[in-house]
Design a protein around this motif. Structure first.
Motif, PDB file in Angstrom:
ATOM      1  N   ASP A  59      46.009  34.080  41.286  1.00  0.00           N
ATOM      2  CA  ASP A  59      45.770  32.630  41.177  1.00  0.00           C
ATOM      3  C   ASP A  59      46.397  31.843  42.330  1.00  0.00           C
ATOM      4  O   ASP A  59      45.932  30.766  42.683  1.00  0.00           O
TER       5      ASP A  59
ATOM      6  N   CYS B  46      32.248  41.895  38.614  1.00  0.00           N
ATOM      7  CA  CYS B  46      32.285  41.386  37.249  1.00  0.00           C
ATOM      8  C   CYS B  46      31.503  40.078  37.225  1.00  0.00           C
ATOM      9  O   CYS B  46      30.972  39.650  38.249  1.00  0.00           O
TER      10      CYS B  46
ATOM     11  N   ASN C  12      50.031  42.802  40.818  1.00  0.00           N
ATOM     12  CA  ASN C  12      49.881  43.673  39.668  1.00  0.00           C
ATOM     13  C   ASN C  12      48.626  43.309  38.930  1.00  0.00           C
ATOM     14  O   ASN C  12      48.555  42.233  38.367  1.00  0.00           O
ATOM     15  N   GLY C  13      47.645  44.182  38.916  1.00  0.00           N
ATOM     16  CA  GLY C  13      46.433  43.827  38.190  1.00  0.00           C
ATOM     17  C   GLY C  13      45.259  44.651  38.643  1.00  0.00           C
ATOM     18  O   GLY C  13      45.434  45.663  39.329  1.00  0.00           O
ATOM     19  N   ARG C  14      44.083  44.201  38.274  1.00  0.00           N
ATOM     20  CA  ARG C  14      42.882  44.990  38.514  1.00  0.00           C
ATOM     21  C   ARG C  14      42.510  45.131  39.976  1.00  0.00           C
ATOM     22  O   ARG C  14      41.714  45.994  40.334  1.00  0.00           O
TER      23      ARG C  14
ATOM     24  N   GLN D 107      46.880  41.102  45.376  1.00  0.00           N
ATOM     25  CA  GLN D 107      47.395  40.915  44.014  1.00  0.00           C
ATOM     26  C   GLN D 107      48.558  41.884  43.767  1.00  0.00           C
ATOM     27  O   GLN D 107      48.470  43.072  44.064  1.00  0.00           O
TER      28      GLN D 107
ATOM     29  N   GLY E 211      39.294  38.042  43.807  1.00  0.00           N
ATOM     30  CA  GLY E 211      37.960  37.904  43.237  1.00  0.00           C
ATOM     31  C   GLY E 211      37.335  36.552  43.589  1.00  0.00           C
ATOM     32  O   GLY E 211      38.024  35.537  43.636  1.00  0.00           O
TER      33      GLY E 211
ATOM     34  N   SER F 289      30.629  38.010  40.467  1.00  0.00           N
ATOM     35  CA  SER F 289      31.803  38.036  41.332  1.00  0.00           C
ATOM     36  C   SER F 289      32.119  39.441  41.824  1.00  0.00           C
ATOM     37  O   SER F 289      31.799  40.424  41.171  1.00  0.00           O
TER      38      SER F 289
ATOM     39  N   SER G 114      32.833  42.603  32.211  1.00  0.00           N
ATOM     40  CA  SER G 114      32.242  43.663  33.040  1.00  0.00           C
ATOM     41  C   SER G 114      31.347  44.533  32.176  1.00  0.00           C
ATOM     42  O   SER G 114      30.131  44.491  32.310  1.00  0.00           O
TER      43      SER G 114
ATOM     44  N   ALA H 211      35.580  45.538  42.290  1.00  0.00           N
ATOM     45  CA  ALA H 211      35.933  44.556  41.245  1.00  0.00           C
ATOM     46  C   ALA H 211      34.738  43.673  40.876  1.00  0.00           C
ATOM     47  O   ALA H 211      34.875  42.467  40.694  1.00  0.00           O
TER      48      ALA H 211
ATOM     49  N   ASN I 269      35.575  34.809  41.750  1.00  0.00           N
ATOM     50  CA  ASN I 269      35.753  33.912  40.602  1.00  0.00           C
ATOM     51  C   ASN I 269      36.971  33.007  40.780  1.00  0.00           C
ATOM     52  O   ASN I 269      36.892  31.802  40.543  1.00  0.00           O
ATOM     53  N   VAL I 270      38.071  33.580  41.255  1.00  0.00           N
ATOM     54  CA  VAL I 270      39.292  32.778  41.438  1.00  0.00           C
ATOM     55  C   VAL I 270      39.140  31.848  42.649  1.00  0.00           C
ATOM     56  O   VAL I 270      39.570  30.694  42.624  1.00  0.00           O
TER      57      VAL I 270
ATOM     58  N   ARG J 135      50.514  36.712  42.663  1.00  0.00           N
ATOM     59  CA  ARG J 135      49.534  36.567  41.574  1.00  0.00           C
ATOM     60  C   ARG J 135      48.229  36.095  42.191  1.00  0.00           C
ATOM     61  O   ARG J 135      48.220  35.256  43.091  1.00  0.00           O
TER      62      ARG J 135
HETATM   63  P1  ATP Z   1      47.464  37.870  37.906  1.00  0.00           P
HETATM   64  O1  ATP Z   1      48.652  38.295  37.126  1.00  0.00           O
HETATM   65  O2  ATP Z   1      47.528  38.324  39.329  1.00  0.00           O
HETATM   66  O3  ATP Z   1      47.137  36.418  37.766  1.00  0.00           O
HETATM   67  P2  ATP Z   1      45.075  38.278  36.279  1.00  0.00           P
HETATM   68  O4  ATP Z   1      45.460  38.700  34.915  1.00  0.00           O
HETATM   69  O5  ATP Z   1      44.683  36.875  36.536  1.00  0.00           O
HETATM   70  O6  ATP Z   1      46.248  38.698  37.281  1.00  0.00           O
HETATM   71  P3  ATP Z   1      43.289  40.599  36.484  1.00  0.00           P
HETATM   72  O7  ATP Z   1      42.932  40.774  35.058  1.00  0.00           O
HETATM   73  O8  ATP Z   1      44.184  41.610  37.113  1.00  0.00           O
HETATM   74  O9  ATP Z   1      43.840  39.119  36.795  1.00  0.00           O
HETATM   75  O10 ATP Z   1      41.939  40.506  37.296  1.00  0.00           O
HETATM   76  C1  ATP Z   1      41.925  40.239  38.673  1.00  0.00           C
HETATM   77  C2  ATP Z   1      40.487  40.077  39.129  1.00  0.00           C
HETATM   78  O11 ATP Z   1      39.764  41.288  38.915  1.00  0.00           O
HETATM   79  C3  ATP Z   1      39.685  39.021  38.374  1.00  0.00           C
HETATM   80  O12 ATP Z   1      39.900  37.725  38.871  1.00  0.00           O
HETATM   81  C4  ATP Z   1      38.268  39.484  38.615  1.00  0.00           C
HETATM   82  O13 ATP Z   1      37.806  39.113  39.899  1.00  0.00           O
HETATM   83  C5  ATP Z   1      38.418  40.988  38.582  1.00  0.00           C
HETATM   84  N1  ATP Z   1      38.167  41.500  37.208  1.00  0.00           N
HETATM   85  C6  ATP Z   1      38.647  41.029  36.063  1.00  0.00           C
HETATM   86  N2  ATP Z   1      38.220  41.720  35.006  1.00  0.00           N
HETATM   87  C7  ATP Z   1      37.444  42.682  35.499  1.00  0.00           C
HETATM   88  C8  ATP Z   1      36.728  43.732  34.923  1.00  0.00           C
HETATM   89  N3  ATP Z   1      36.710  43.948  33.607  1.00  0.00           N
HETATM   90  N4  ATP Z   1      36.055  44.544  35.734  1.00  0.00           N
HETATM   91  C9  ATP Z   1      36.079  44.371  37.053  1.00  0.00           C
HETATM   92  N5  ATP Z   1      36.746  43.367  37.671  1.00  0.00           N
HETATM   93  C10 ATP Z   1      37.412  42.539  36.912  1.00  0.00           C
END
Ligand code: ATP
Ligand code: MG
Length: 285
Positions: free
Chosen positions: A53, A92, A11-13, A9, A70, A179, A160, A90, A72-73, A51
């Motif tokens: 997705d 959740c 930029n993100g979690r 990924q 994740g 997930s 989470s 990660a 989930n995706v 990204r």
């Molecule tokens: P992108 O811009 O890459 O599409 P996004 O906004 O879809 O990013 P993020 O919010 O960065 O995704 O989350 C990425 C993944 O991290 C999620 O798909 C999930 O698996 C995990 N995740 C999301 N929220 C949490 C959370 N609160 N705690 C832990 N893991 C999480």
């Protein structure tokens, strides 16, 4: 060229933990040449920053050979890829949440209601399995505000701690999916790429095992050794080193992170003293 292309990924979690995992595997990256791509200096891999997705599709099409994202995706996108390894970060869940003043009566509560989500496939499978007819309102972000602004009656979203739900006047009532981050892989990797993947997985497992375990050292009277050994199975059997003080020894072993508090109480009851618990950096079984 024999390089394994890894999608992570951008930029993100997941970004930091994905990079950290590879660094802990001893892989060094020269950051900054390009924001989309970087090559490792000491291991035959290339990183693609995307990204999350888009990762399942790119792995299916072999734009990337493997991807970290994740579950989930992965389940939502439902692409034709192999699930290779669970990574343990990660964590959740994907849950149904409803306004907190409502009474949840089971999945039937959702009958003929409108549910907002970014996970239409997983939600629709859940509704079908429970014979529920409901309208799915697909939105790409800030799902939790949908009931408050009158867009939906309920949400199906990532949770989470649950604090985001609470601040939006919602409560979690049903978990649809648990997930964590996983590695997915293309189904037609060449032999050379499979070999690189195998050595990468060897390193990842060593890092994961190390995180799940602690090295423990303790002092004990020789008379307590047998009892303590039974509490501390270790990798093979504990190491026992005599102390200068007569009748005493030092025991070294490995305990599982999630068991160690429970074990420590048992050890103290058995006569252990001066217990040290130390992190392990790599662990090869
Ligand atoms: P992108 O811009 O890459 O599409 P996004 O906004 O879809 O990013 P993020 O919010 O960065 O995704 O989350 C990425 C993944 O991290 C999620 O798909 C999930 O698996 C995990 N995740 C999301 N929220 C949490 C959370 N609160 N705690 C832990 N893991 C999480
Ligand atoms: Mg995303």
């Amino acid at each position: 060229m024999n390089v394994l292309k890894i999608a992570i990924q951008k930029n993100g979690r997941l970004s930091e933990n994905s990079k950290k995992l590879l660094e802990e595997c001893g892989i060094k990256f020269s950051n900054g040449i390009s924001v989309l791509k970087t090559t490792a200096q000491n291991f035959p891999v290339e990183l693609l920053f995307l990204r999350d997705d888009d990762i399942p599709q790119y792995v299916e099409q072999q734009v990337a050979d493997i991807g970290i994202l994740g579950e989930n995706v992965v389940f939502e996108k439902n692409k034709d890829v192999n699930i290779i390894e669970q990574l343990g970060f990660a964590g959740c869940r994907l849950s149904i949440a409803i306004p907190k003043e409502e009474t949840y009566t089971g999945p039937g509560y959702l009958m003929n209601k409108k549910v907002a989500t970014s996970y239409p496939k997983i939600l629709s499978d859940f509704l079908k399995k429970n014979n529920i007819t409901a309208e799915i309102e697909e939105i790409s972000g800030s799902v939790e505000i949908a009931p408050g602004i009158g867009l939906a009656d309920a949400v199906c979203d990532i949770v989470s701690s649950g604090s985001t739900l609470l601040t939006n006047g919602l409560k979690e009532v049903e978990t649809i999916l648990k997930s964590q981050a996983i590695i997915i892989g293309n189904k037609n990797l060449s032999k050379a790429k499979q070999d690189i993947l195998a050595s990468l997985l060897f390193r990842i497992r060593a890092v994961k095992n190390a995180k799940e375990n602690k090295y423990i050292l303790l002092n004990a009277p020789e008379s307590a050794v047998e009892k303590i050994c039974a509490i501390l199975p270790g990798m093979k059997s504990p190491t026992i080193v005599p102390l200068v003080e007569k009748g005493w020894c030092s025991l070294h072993s490995v305990v599982k992170e999630d068991e160690f508090w429970e074990r420590i109480n048992q050890l103290r009851e058995a006569g252990a003293e001066g217990i040290l618990v130390i992190p392990i950096e790599k662990m090869i079984l």
